[in-house]
Design a protein around this motif. Structure first.
Motif, PDB file in Angstrom:
ATOM      1  N   LEU A  15      -2.494 -56.678 113.607  1.00 53.42           N
ATOM      2  CA  LEU A  15      -2.113 -57.900 114.313  1.00 53.42           C
ATOM      3  C   LEU A  15      -1.636 -58.973 113.337  1.00 53.42           C
ATOM      4  O   LEU A  15      -0.690 -59.703 113.612  1.00 53.42           O
ATOM      5  CB  LEU A  15      -3.282 -58.422 115.157  1.00 53.42           C
ATOM      6  CG  LEU A  15      -3.661 -57.559 116.368  1.00 53.42           C
ATOM      7  CD1 LEU A  15      -4.858 -58.157 117.094  1.00 53.42           C
ATOM      8  CD2 LEU A  15      -2.492 -57.399 117.326  1.00 53.42           C
ATOM      9  N   LYS A  45       0.230 -65.407 121.626  1.00 51.65           N
ATOM     10  CA  LYS A  45      -0.458 -64.259 122.207  1.00 51.65           C
ATOM     11  C   LYS A  45      -1.205 -63.472 121.127  1.00 51.65           C
ATOM     12  O   LYS A  45      -2.363 -63.104 121.297  1.00 51.65           O
ATOM     13  CB  LYS A  45       0.578 -63.364 122.902  1.00 51.65           C
ATOM     14  CG  LYS A  45      -0.017 -62.244 123.687  1.00 51.65           C
ATOM     15  CD  LYS A  45      -0.489 -62.771 125.019  1.00 51.65           C
ATOM     16  CE  LYS A  45      -1.126 -61.675 125.851  1.00 51.65           C
ATOM     17  NZ  LYS A  45      -2.071 -62.237 126.822  1.00 51.65           N
ATOM     18  N   ILE A  46      -0.537 -63.233 119.996  1.00 49.91           N
ATOM     19  CA  ILE A  46      -1.164 -62.475 118.908  1.00 49.91           C
ATOM     20  C   ILE A  46      -2.395 -63.223 118.391  1.00 49.91           C
ATOM     21  O   ILE A  46      -3.442 -62.625 118.150  1.00 49.91           O
ATOM     22  CB  ILE A  46      -0.162 -62.220 117.770  1.00 49.91           C
ATOM     23  CG1 ILE A  46       0.953 -61.289 118.257  1.00 49.91           C
ATOM     24  CG2 ILE A  46      -0.870 -61.603 116.559  1.00 49.91           C
ATOM     25  CD1 ILE A  46       2.126 -61.168 117.282  1.00 49.91           C
ATOM     26  N   GLU A  48      -4.276 -65.231 120.022  1.00 49.53           N
ATOM     27  CA  GLU A  48      -5.305 -65.082 121.049  1.00 49.53           C
ATOM     28  C   GLU A  48      -5.999 -63.733 120.871  1.00 49.53           C
ATOM     29  O   GLU A  48      -7.221 -63.640 120.922  1.00 49.53           O
ATOM     30  CB  GLU A  48      -4.608 -65.131 122.402  1.00 49.53           C
ATOM     31  CG  GLU A  48      -5.397 -65.734 123.526  1.00 49.53           C
ATOM     32  CD  GLU A  48      -4.493 -65.882 124.743  1.00 49.53           C
ATOM     33  OE1 GLU A  48      -4.507 -64.968 125.609  1.00 49.53           O
ATOM     34  OE2 GLU A  48      -3.745 -66.882 124.817  1.00 49.53           O
ATOM     35  N   TRP A  49      -5.197 -62.682 120.706  1.00 50.75           N
ATOM     36  CA  TRP A  49      -5.770 -61.351 120.496  1.00 50.75           C
ATOM     37  C   TRP A  49      -6.676 -61.346 119.278  1.00 50.75           C
ATOM     38  O   TRP A  49      -7.773 -60.793 119.311  1.00 50.75           O
ATOM     39  CB  TRP A  49      -4.652 -60.318 120.315  1.00 50.75           C
ATOM     40  CG  TRP A  49      -3.904 -59.985 121.572  1.00 50.75           C
ATOM     41  CD1 TRP A  49      -4.304 -60.211 122.863  1.00 50.75           C
ATOM     42  CD2 TRP A  49      -2.633 -59.336 121.664  1.00 50.75           C
ATOM     43  NE1 TRP A  49      -3.350 -59.748 123.733  1.00 50.75           N
ATOM     44  CE2 TRP A  49      -2.328 -59.210 123.046  1.00 50.75           C
ATOM     45  CE3 TRP A  49      -1.725 -58.853 120.723  1.00 50.75           C
ATOM     46  CZ2 TRP A  49      -1.145 -58.609 123.488  1.00 50.75           C
ATOM     47  CZ3 TRP A  49      -0.552 -58.259 121.166  1.00 50.75           C
ATOM     48  CH2 TRP A  49      -0.273 -58.140 122.536  1.00 50.75           C
ATOM     49  N   ASN A  52      -9.962 -62.943 119.832  1.00 56.00           N
ATOM     50  CA  ASN A  52     -10.840 -62.208 120.740  1.00 56.00           C
ATOM     51  C   ASN A  52     -11.280 -60.841 120.215  1.00 56.00           C
ATOM     52  O   ASN A  52     -12.034 -60.139 120.887  1.00 56.00           O
ATOM     53  CB  ASN A  52     -10.167 -62.051 122.103  1.00 56.00           C
ATOM     54  CG  ASN A  52     -10.090 -63.381 122.835  1.00 56.00           C
ATOM     55  OD1 ASN A  52     -11.034 -64.170 122.812  1.00 56.00           O
ATOM     56  ND2 ASN A  52      -8.964 -63.655 123.459  1.00 56.00           N
ATOM     57  N   LEU A  53     -10.825 -60.462 119.023  1.00 56.70           N
ATOM     58  CA  LEU A  53     -11.183 -59.144 118.479  1.00 56.70           C
ATOM     59  C   LEU A  53     -12.687 -58.886 118.429  1.00 56.70           C
ATOM     60  O   LEU A  53     -13.121 -57.759 118.668  1.00 56.70           O
ATOM     61  CB  LEU A  53     -10.573 -58.949 117.086  1.00 56.70           C
ATOM     62  CG  LEU A  53      -9.060 -58.667 117.054  1.00 56.70           C
ATOM     63  CD1 LEU A  53      -8.610 -58.487 115.609  1.00 56.70           C
ATOM     64  CD2 LEU A  53      -8.690 -57.453 117.884  1.00 56.70           C
ATOM     65  N   CYS A  57     -10.870 -55.065 122.300  1.00 57.87           N
ATOM     66  CA  CYS A  57      -9.484 -54.833 121.914  1.00 57.87           C
ATOM     67  C   CYS A  57      -8.515 -55.392 122.950  1.00 57.87           C
ATOM     68  O   CYS A  57      -8.806 -55.344 124.144  1.00 57.87           O
ATOM     69  CB  CYS A  57      -9.223 -53.334 121.794  1.00 57.87           C
ATOM     70  SG  CYS A  57     -10.290 -52.532 120.585  1.00 57.87           S
ATOM     71  N   PRO A  58      -7.378 -55.878 122.492  1.00 57.80           N
ATOM     72  CA  PRO A  58      -6.319 -56.228 123.450  1.00 57.80           C
ATOM     73  C   PRO A  58      -5.791 -54.952 124.093  1.00 57.80           C
ATOM     74  O   PRO A  58      -5.968 -53.866 123.535  1.00 57.80           O
ATOM     75  CB  PRO A  58      -5.249 -56.893 122.582  1.00 57.80           C
ATOM     76  CG  PRO A  58      -5.500 -56.388 121.196  1.00 57.80           C
ATOM     77  CD  PRO A  58      -6.967 -56.093 121.109  1.00 57.80           C
ATOM     78  N   GLU A  62       0.079 -53.349 125.774  1.00 59.27           N
ATOM     79  CA  GLU A  62       0.704 -54.631 125.452  1.00 59.27           C
ATOM     80  C   GLU A  62       0.988 -54.740 123.955  1.00 59.27           C
ATOM     81  O   GLU A  62       2.037 -55.233 123.553  1.00 59.27           O
ATOM     82  CB  GLU A  62      -0.194 -55.797 125.875  1.00 59.27           C
ATOM     83  CG  GLU A  62      -0.095 -56.156 127.332  1.00 59.27           C
ATOM     84  CD  GLU A  62      -0.945 -57.379 127.674  1.00 59.27           C
ATOM     85  OE1 GLU A  62      -0.863 -58.404 126.963  1.00 59.27           O
ATOM     86  OE2 GLU A  62      -1.720 -57.287 128.658  1.00 59.27           O
ATOM     87  N   VAL A  63       0.037 -54.279 123.161  1.00 64.90           N
ATOM     88  CA  VAL A  63       0.219 -54.340 121.710  1.00 64.90           C
ATOM     89  C   VAL A  63       1.411 -53.473 121.302  1.00 64.90           C
ATOM     90  O   VAL A  63       2.276 -53.905 120.534  1.00 64.90           O
ATOM     91  CB  VAL A  63      -1.060 -53.894 120.957  1.00 64.90           C
ATOM     92  CG1 VAL A  63      -0.821 -53.846 119.453  1.00 64.90           C
ATOM     93  CG2 VAL A  63      -2.221 -54.840 121.276  1.00 64.90           C
TER      94      VAL A  63
END
Length: 80
Positions: A15, A45-46, A48-49, A52-53, A57-58, A62-63
């Motif tokens: 990421l 968005k990245i 945010e991911w 939240n890790l 996982c996102p 989407e990834v």
């Protein structure tokens, strides 16, 4: 480790790389109409991911999709 607590730390490196690529593309595209905004939103968005890790996982789909968009964007906007 993050993994044992159900997190998704294993994705952090990927990421971060994606975010770096998005920033590079943004620098090349920020003057092109709405194109820059697309990459700014991707970066949001990245981030945010990444934030939240520790909790999970996102969505893999989407990834992968964003990764493809980033690779396409690099090919289109970043001169070799």
């Amino acid at each position: 480790s993050l993994r044992s607590s159900g997190g998704c730390g294993v994705l952090l490196g990927r990421l971060k790389t994606m975010e770096g690529d998005v920033v590079s593309i943004y620098k090349e595209t920020r003057t092109i109409g709405d194109v820059g905004i697309v990459y700014l939103n991707m970066q949001k968005k990245i981030r945010e991911w990444i934030k939240n890790l520790p909790y999970g996982c996102p969505p893999d789909e989407e990834v992968q999709e964003m990764r493809k968009e980033i690779l396409d964007g690099r090919a289109e906007h970043i001169k070799p």
